[in-house]
Enzyme design. Structure first.
Site, mmCIF file in Angstrom:
data_model
loop_
_atom_site.group_PDB
_atom_site.id
_atom_site.type_symbol
_atom_site.label_atom_id
_atom_site.label_comp_id
_atom_site.label_asym_id
_atom_site.label_seq_id
_atom_site.Cartn_x
_atom_site.Cartn_y
_atom_site.Cartn_z
ATOM 1 N N LYS A 48 -12.067 -10.942 -6.729
ATOM 2 C CA LYS A 48 -13.168 -10.036 -6.682
ATOM 3 C C LYS A 48 -12.655 -8.697 -7.229
ATOM 4 C CE LYS A 48 -14.694 -8.469 -2.989
ATOM 5 N NZ LYS A 48 -15.045 -7.128 -2.564
ATOM 6 N N LYS A 56 0.759 -1.251 0.034
ATOM 7 C CA LYS A 56 -0.028 -0.091 0.074
ATOM 8 C C LYS A 56 0.861 1.266 0.079
ATOM 9 C CE LYS A 56 -4.614 1.251 1.545
ATOM 10 N NZ LYS A 56 -5.663 0.807 2.077
ATOM 11 N N LYS A 92 -5.986 -14.732 -12.484
ATOM 12 C CA LYS A 92 -6.278 -15.250 -11.377
ATOM 13 C C LYS A 92 -7.683 -14.703 -10.993
ATOM 14 C CE LYS A 92 -5.041 -14.963 -6.750
ATOM 15 N NZ LYS A 92 -4.900 -16.063 -5.804
#
Ligand code: TRP
Length: 319
Positions: A191, A110, A188
């Site tokens: 979501k 992040k 892959k």
């Protein structure tokens, strides 16, 4: 007594085939004396809408029950129903190097992408360690992405034990055989790529999803390579060896189109997940049954976690 398995499932959205083959199936296979919980405290680092979190939490529980998790064999609970893990987390924080946490992959990623990270994301692995140590788990079944978290957990437990005596059992991780589950675009399944097939999707919506799986443009009459085809890869997850061989032969022979293969996949999905969806629908109509399972799980887990936490408190002079 066998080894005690523990794993946490983040309620971060509708579970899909990737979750099913990567985690749910493995959890259901190892359910005797296992502890599985819905990591809703962890999910707060990414889901920040109350209704969504509530809905996702219910959904994980109902999906696990529908997929065969038996509350008489495994303890299924909501992390937040065992608030002692947060108390234990604090004790572990005091023996955890801040530098170690800065090496955490999710935190590092992040930051590397220039995004602001909360202290919750930084200390996420400490809460995870508390989850694991709180029930004296022996084995944490994981995917490759969670290995670091179990290693951190072992570090924290070892530091605490070094200072205060043998309080925590050091867990092992068990790396499952990775099951590649491609999404409808061939990447892959995830979501976040919106290429997923939800376990509970059905009817027209499912058909549409399956028909939109990306394939190359080899014409129907020509031979095709099953080994590079997403439809075949998904079909293989559910088909028997004979069925797989049959479809592979049809691909190679030519005269068999991707449309045919997609319909065969759709049938397989309905055959396998049909009964699971029916059980899921039952829980949607009877949410009180799910609630009852979770409360019962929390009572069992909480007694154990309270004892571990008290042991840790006493060891460091808080009693
Ligand atoms: N971090 C795990 C994941 O994202 C979820 C999790 C929380 C977990 N606590 C755990 C997994 C304890 C194993 C053990 O998948």
């Amino acid at each position: 007594m066998g080894k005690r398995y523990l794993s946490g499932i983040q309620p971060s959205g509708m579970l899909h085939l990737g979750n099913y083959f990567g985690a749910i199936r493995v959890h259901v296979e190892h359910q005797d004396d296992a502890f599985y919980f819905i990591a809703n405290y962890h999910a707060l680092t990414s889901v920040q809408d109350a209704d969504t979190l509530r809905r996702n939490t219910f959904d994980v529980a109902a999906t696990y029950l529908a997929c065969g998790l038996d509350p008489d064999r495994a303890v299924l609970y909501r992390q937040s129903d065992v608030p002692e893990v947060c108390e234990l987390m604090w004790l572990l924080m005091t023996v955890t190097g801040a530098g170690l946490l800065e090496k955490g992959v999710s935190y590092k990623d992040k930051r590397a992408r220039g995004l602001p990270a909360s202290a919750g994301l930084l200390t996420y692995p400490v809460l995870q360690a508390a989850d694991i140590l709180s029930v004296d788990a022996d084995v944490v079944p994981v995917g490759a992405d969670q290995v670091q978290h179990v290693e951190f957990c072992r570090d924290m437990a070892a530091s605490f034990n070094h200072l205060y005596g043998e309080v925590f059992k050091l867990p092992e991780y068990e790396l499952g055989t990775p099951v590649p589950v491609p999404g409808i675009d061939g990447q892959k399944m995830s979501k976040s790529y919106d290429n997923h097939i939800p376990i509970m999707m059905r009817g027209k919506a499912l058909k549409k999803r399956v028909m939109s799986i990306r394939t190359d443009s080899t014409p129907v009459e020509e031979p095709k390579d099953p080994t590079t085809c997403t439809v075949f890869a998904l079909y293989s997850l559910l088909a028997t060896e004979e069925e797989k061989a049959e479809m592979a032969a049809a691909y190679r022979a030519g005269g068999y189109g991707y449309g045919h293969a997609k319909l065969a996949l759709l049938d397989k999905l309905n055959e396998h997940f049909g009964p699971i969806r029916e059980r899921y629908d039952h829980y949607v109509r009877h949410p009180d049954e799910v609630e009852e399972v979770l409360e019962r799980g929390a009572r069992t887990a909480r007694a154990i976690v309270r004892a571990t936490t008290d042991r840790a408190r006493a060891a460091c002079g808080i009693d």
